[in-house]
Each structure stands twice: as C-alpha cells, then as structure tokens.
Design a protein around this motif. Structure first.
Motif, PDB file in Angstrom:
ATOM      1  N   SER A 126      31.143  19.097  53.608  1.00  0.00           N
ATOM      2  CA  SER A 126      29.706  19.206  53.818  1.00  0.00           C
ATOM      3  C   SER A 126      29.026  19.762  52.568  1.00  0.00           C
ATOM      4  O   SER A 126      29.365  20.849  52.086  1.00  0.00           O
ATOM      5  CB  SER A 126      29.416  20.127  55.013  1.00  0.00           C
ATOM      6  OG  SER A 126      28.084  20.589  55.000  1.00  0.00           O
ATOM      7  N   ALA A 127      28.018  19.031  52.071  1.00  0.00           N
ATOM      8  CA  ALA A 127      27.254  19.510  50.920  1.00  0.00           C
ATOM      9  C   ALA A 127      26.505  20.791  51.264  1.00  0.00           C
ATOM     10  O   ALA A 127      26.326  21.668  50.404  1.00  0.00           O
ATOM     11  CB  ALA A 127      26.282  18.420  50.465  1.00  0.00           C
ATOM     12  N   ASP A 128      26.078  20.932  52.516  1.00  0.00           N
ATOM     13  CA  ASP A 128      25.361  22.140  52.925  1.00  0.00           C
ATOM     14  C   ASP A 128      26.272  23.369  52.874  1.00  0.00           C
ATOM     15  O   ASP A 128      25.852  24.452  52.450  1.00  0.00           O
ATOM     16  CB  ASP A 128      24.808  21.967  54.339  1.00  0.00           C
ATOM     17  CG  ASP A 128      23.602  21.056  54.384  1.00  0.00           C
ATOM     18  OD1 ASP A 128      23.017  20.793  53.315  1.00  0.00           O
ATOM     19  OD2 ASP A 128      23.246  20.598  55.490  1.00  0.00           O
ATOM     20  N   GLN A 164      36.727  10.141  55.025  1.00  0.00           N
ATOM     21  CA  GLN A 164      38.150   9.794  54.999  1.00  0.00           C
ATOM     22  C   GLN A 164      39.052  11.017  55.190  1.00  0.00           C
ATOM     23  O   GLN A 164      39.993  11.243  54.432  1.00  0.00           O
ATOM     24  CB  GLN A 164      38.495   9.063  53.686  1.00  0.00           C
ATOM     25  CG  GLN A 164      37.773   7.731  53.540  1.00  0.00           C
ATOM     26  CD  GLN A 164      38.237   6.931  52.341  1.00  0.00           C
ATOM     27  OE1 GLN A 164      39.281   7.212  51.768  1.00  0.00           O
ATOM     28  NE2 GLN A 164      37.462   5.931  51.976  1.00  0.00           N
ATOM     29  N   ASN A 165      38.719  11.792  56.196  1.00  0.00           N
ATOM     30  CA  ASN A 165      39.522  12.957  56.596  1.00  0.00           C
ATOM     31  C   ASN A 165      39.517  14.096  55.567  1.00  0.00           C
ATOM     32  O   ASN A 165      40.348  14.999  55.663  1.00  0.00           O
ATOM     33  CB  ASN A 165      40.978  12.552  56.877  1.00  0.00           C
ATOM     34  CG  ASN A 165      41.092  11.578  58.027  1.00  0.00           C
ATOM     35  OD1 ASN A 165      40.373  11.683  59.013  1.00  0.00           O
ATOM     36  ND2 ASN A 165      41.987  10.612  57.908  1.00  0.00           N
ATOM     37  N   TYR A 166      38.591  14.055  54.615  1.00  0.00           N
ATOM     38  CA  TYR A 166      38.612  15.116  53.609  1.00  0.00           C
ATOM     39  C   TYR A 166      38.315  16.484  54.224  1.00  0.00           C
ATOM     40  O   TYR A 166      38.931  17.487  53.854  1.00  0.00           O
ATOM     41  CB  TYR A 166      37.616  14.834  52.489  1.00  0.00           C
ATOM     42  CG  TYR A 166      37.589  15.954  51.466  1.00  0.00           C
ATOM     43  CD1 TYR A 166      38.740  16.289  50.743  1.00  0.00           C
ATOM     44  CD2 TYR A 166      36.435  16.703  51.239  1.00  0.00           C
ATOM     45  CE1 TYR A 166      38.736  17.321  49.823  1.00  0.00           C
ATOM     46  CE2 TYR A 166      36.412  17.730  50.318  1.00  0.00           C
ATOM     47  CZ  TYR A 166      37.572  18.048  49.613  1.00  0.00           C
ATOM     48  OH  TYR A 166      37.569  19.085  48.706  1.00  0.00           O
ATOM     49  N   SER A 167      37.381  16.539  55.170  1.00  0.00           N
ATOM     50  CA  SER A 167      37.074  17.823  55.803  1.00  0.00           C
ATOM     51  C   SER A 167      38.328  18.430  56.409  1.00  0.00           C
ATOM     52  O   SER A 167      38.606  19.627  56.252  1.00  0.00           O
ATOM     53  CB  SER A 167      36.000  17.638  56.882  1.00  0.00           C
ATOM     54  OG  SER A 167      34.765  17.270  56.318  1.00  0.00           O
ATOM     55  N   SER A 197      30.626  18.971  45.048  1.00  0.00           N
ATOM     56  CA  SER A 197      29.564  18.118  44.499  1.00  0.00           C
ATOM     57  C   SER A 197      30.103  16.989  43.627  1.00  0.00           C
ATOM     58  O   SER A 197      29.426  15.973  43.438  1.00  0.00           O
ATOM     59  CB  SER A 197      28.579  18.978  43.675  1.00  0.00           C
ATOM     60  OG  SER A 197      29.250  19.587  42.583  1.00  0.00           O
ATOM     61  N   THR A 198      31.308  17.137  43.107  1.00  0.00           N
ATOM     62  CA  THR A 198      31.867  16.101  42.241  1.00  0.00           C
ATOM     63  C   THR A 198      33.076  15.406  42.875  1.00  0.00           C
ATOM     64  O   THR A 198      33.723  14.576  42.219  1.00  0.00           O
ATOM     65  CB  THR A 198      32.292  16.709  40.889  1.00  0.00           C
ATOM     66  OG1 THR A 198      33.248  17.753  41.124  1.00  0.00           O
ATOM     67  CG2 THR A 198      31.096  17.272  40.148  1.00  0.00           C
ATOM     68  N   ALA A 199      33.365  15.728  44.120  1.00  0.00           N
ATOM     69  CA  ALA A 199      34.566  15.185  44.752  1.00  0.00           C
ATOM     70  C   ALA A 199      34.399  13.749  45.206  1.00  0.00           C
ATOM     71  O   ALA A 199      35.393  13.070  45.488  1.00  0.00           O
ATOM     72  CB  ALA A 199      34.962  16.059  45.939  1.00  0.00           C
ATOM     73  N   GLY A 200      33.159  13.268  45.294  1.00  0.00           N
ATOM     74  CA  GLY A 200      32.936  11.900  45.733  1.00  0.00           C
ATOM     75  C   GLY A 200      32.923  11.781  47.248  1.00  0.00           C
ATOM     76  O   GLY A 200      33.216  12.734  47.980  1.00  0.00           O
ATOM     77  N   ALA A 201      32.625  10.569  47.727  1.00  0.00           N
ATOM     78  CA  ALA A 201      32.487  10.343  49.158  1.00  0.00           C
ATOM     79  C   ALA A 201      33.785  10.564  49.915  1.00  0.00           C
ATOM     80  O   ALA A 201      33.772  10.936  51.091  1.00  0.00           O
ATOM     81  CB  ALA A 201      31.978   8.922  49.408  1.00  0.00           C
ATOM     82  N   SER A 202      34.916  10.350  49.243  1.00  0.00           N
ATOM     83  CA  SER A 202      36.212  10.505  49.903  1.00  0.00           C
ATOM     84  C   SER A 202      36.814  11.880  49.700  1.00  0.00           C
ATOM     85  O   SER A 202      37.897  12.166  50.220  1.00  0.00           O
ATOM     86  CB  SER A 202      37.197   9.443  49.387  1.00  0.00           C
ATOM     87  OG  SER A 202      36.700   8.150  49.629  1.00  0.00           O
TER      88      SER A 202
END
Length: 290
Positions: A126-128, A164-167, A197-202
């Motif tokens: 989450s960006a927040d 993609q399960n990153y959380s 912030s730089t990890a990308g969508a995945s």
C-alpha cells in the motif's frame, strides 16, 4: 471315541462288524465336528486380529495424514510485534509462536503508565502505508527509543489481489524476521516502506526481499529460506482476516484500510503525509493530567 469291548459281548461276528462300522462312523463324524470347530475358531481369531491390526493401521495412517498444526511466527502472540525502549535501545517483546488454530492474545492497553501506546497495521503493498511510515516513522521510533512510547507493528495483506501477492510476501518477510531476529523488524519495516515507491506494480521479487532484509542487517540463511518458501503466508492471511473482523484496544471496530494507526485506543484519521498533524493528534490523545 473308542469302543468299549463289553459292547461286543454276546454278539455274533456279523453283528460285531456292523457295530464296529457304526462306531467308526460316529467317531469320524465327531472328529470332523472337532476339526470344523477348530477351523471356525481359528478363522474368528484371525478376523479379530485382522480387525485390530487394521484399526491400529488406520489410526496410524490417519494420524500420519493429519496436518501438524502450523506455528505462527515467534514473538507475535498478538498478531503484532511489540517494541519498547530504555533510552538508547529498542527491544522486541518475546513470545512463543501460536498454532494455526490458536487465538492471539491482544496486548494490554494500560494508559496509567503515562506512555504512548502506538499500534500500526501496515500493508507493504500500500502506497498509503509507505507514505505514513516515511513521514512519521522516524519520529515514532525516536519516541520508542527514548522510552516515551511503545510501538506494536502488525503486518497485513489487504491489497494482495492487485499486486501479485506482494502484500502477503512482504508481510511474510517481516514475520520471518520477527521469528528469528525480532529486534531487526523496525529496520526492515523502514526499508520496505522506502522501497514501496520504486517496487513497481508487482512489488519486490522474493530474491529482492531477501536482499532488502540482508541489507537491513539480517543475514541468517534460515530467514532467507523462510522468505523464499513463504513459511508464514498462511499466518499472514489468517492474521489479516482476524484484523478485518476485530481490532482490539481501538475505537475502530475492524480493519478495512491500511495503514491503521491507533494511539492509546484512538485511531488517527488525519493526513498521512503531515507530520505536524500527526504530532498534534498524539499530543491531544496523550494529554497527561498534571
């Protein structure tokens, strides 16, 4: 059955032979009857033994197939990891790992000790969550280090379906560190927020998560294996579900967004990127009586 010789007394030869044949027939029938009884008893005995062996075997097989209760990470008995400070060092509270079906034990909220008790539910996808940590994390950690506050960190996975399960993978990485090197969790927490912030969508790949954790100071090979194998993935899902059902010691009924920041039982609802607003909120909640 043996013939009594007196039975033949007074009989002619022909009658003695007939009687002998009859007695022999009766003896054969008696012997056959005994053999049948022995076979029945033997078969019954085998059946009983077979059932017993089968029962034991079945119990053994069923027991072997029953999954061993999975333990959650050490030092997270509340589903979160609790930190306190002594003026110079931040130390994690220790606790045994919980079995998968065990109920977490919520930390006790005691405001009579004049401390700030801060609880943060963070989703590393989450960006927040990252925004709150990069804005306020340093100040929070300084309060804990100084001994003015405690911090309880709950890694959760609310945004798992969109990254993609990153959380879940990142929360598992935190759990792996909490399990083996709990005092290093604050550094890993900060590094994950910085990287978001730089990890990308995945998000970060598992190997990159291992590198991040090692750079934060945790070089134990067992932790790397824990991260790449997703050892605590199921625990992350369960812990997130429990938080979505109930948030202990809070004026918020359940977790529905991240981050959730609770100070002495009151949830922060201000701007996530405004350090002054958060500090004012903390002061208003604390408001010690003189």
């Amino acid at each position: 059955m043996r013939a009594d010789k007196t039975l033949f007394t007074g009989l002619v030869k022909k009658d003695r032979r007939a009687l002998a044949r009859e007695l022999a027939r009766l003896e054969r029938e008696e012997a056959a009857r005994r053999r049948r009884h022995r076979r029945i008893a033997w078969r019954t005995g085998l059946a009983v033994v077979g059932v017993a062996v089968l029962s034991v075997g079945t119990v053994t097989i069923v027991s072997a197939l029953q999954p061993t209760p999975v333990l959650g990470p050490m030092n997270m008995a509340s589903d979160g990891i609790l930190f306190s400070g002594d003026g110079s060092t931040v130390t994690a509270a220790t606790a045994a790992g919980l079995e998968s079906d065990a109920t977490p034990v919520a930390s006790t909220l005691d405001t009579s000790d004049k401390l700030l008790h801060v609880v943060v539910y963070a989703d590393y996808g989450s960006a927040d969550s990252a925004l709150f940590e990069t804005t306020n994390g340093s100040a929070l950690l300084s309060w804990v280090t100084s001994g003015y506050a405690t911090l309880e960190l709950h890694p959760v996975a609310l945004d798992d379906s969109v990254n993609q399960n990153y959380s879940k993978r990142a929360a598992n990485a935190v759990a792996c560190v909490a399990d083996a090197s709990p005092d290093a969790v604050p550094a890993v927490n900060t590094a994950l927020a910085t990287a978001q912030s730089t990890a990308g969508a995945s998000g970060l790949a598992d190997d990159a998560l291992v590198t991040l954790v090692q750079t934060a100071g945790v070089t134990d090979a067992a932790v790397a294996d824990c991260i790449t194998s997703g050892t605590f993935d199921d625990w992350v899902v369960d812990a997130t579900g429990r938080a979505q059902a109930s948030v202990p010691n809070s004026d918020v009924a359940a977790l529905d967004t991240a981050p959730l920041v609770v100070v002495n039982g009151t949830a922060y609802t201000g701007a996530l990127d405004d350090a002054s607003a958060f500090e004012s909120f903390v002061q208003n909640v604390y408001a010690p009586s003189e």
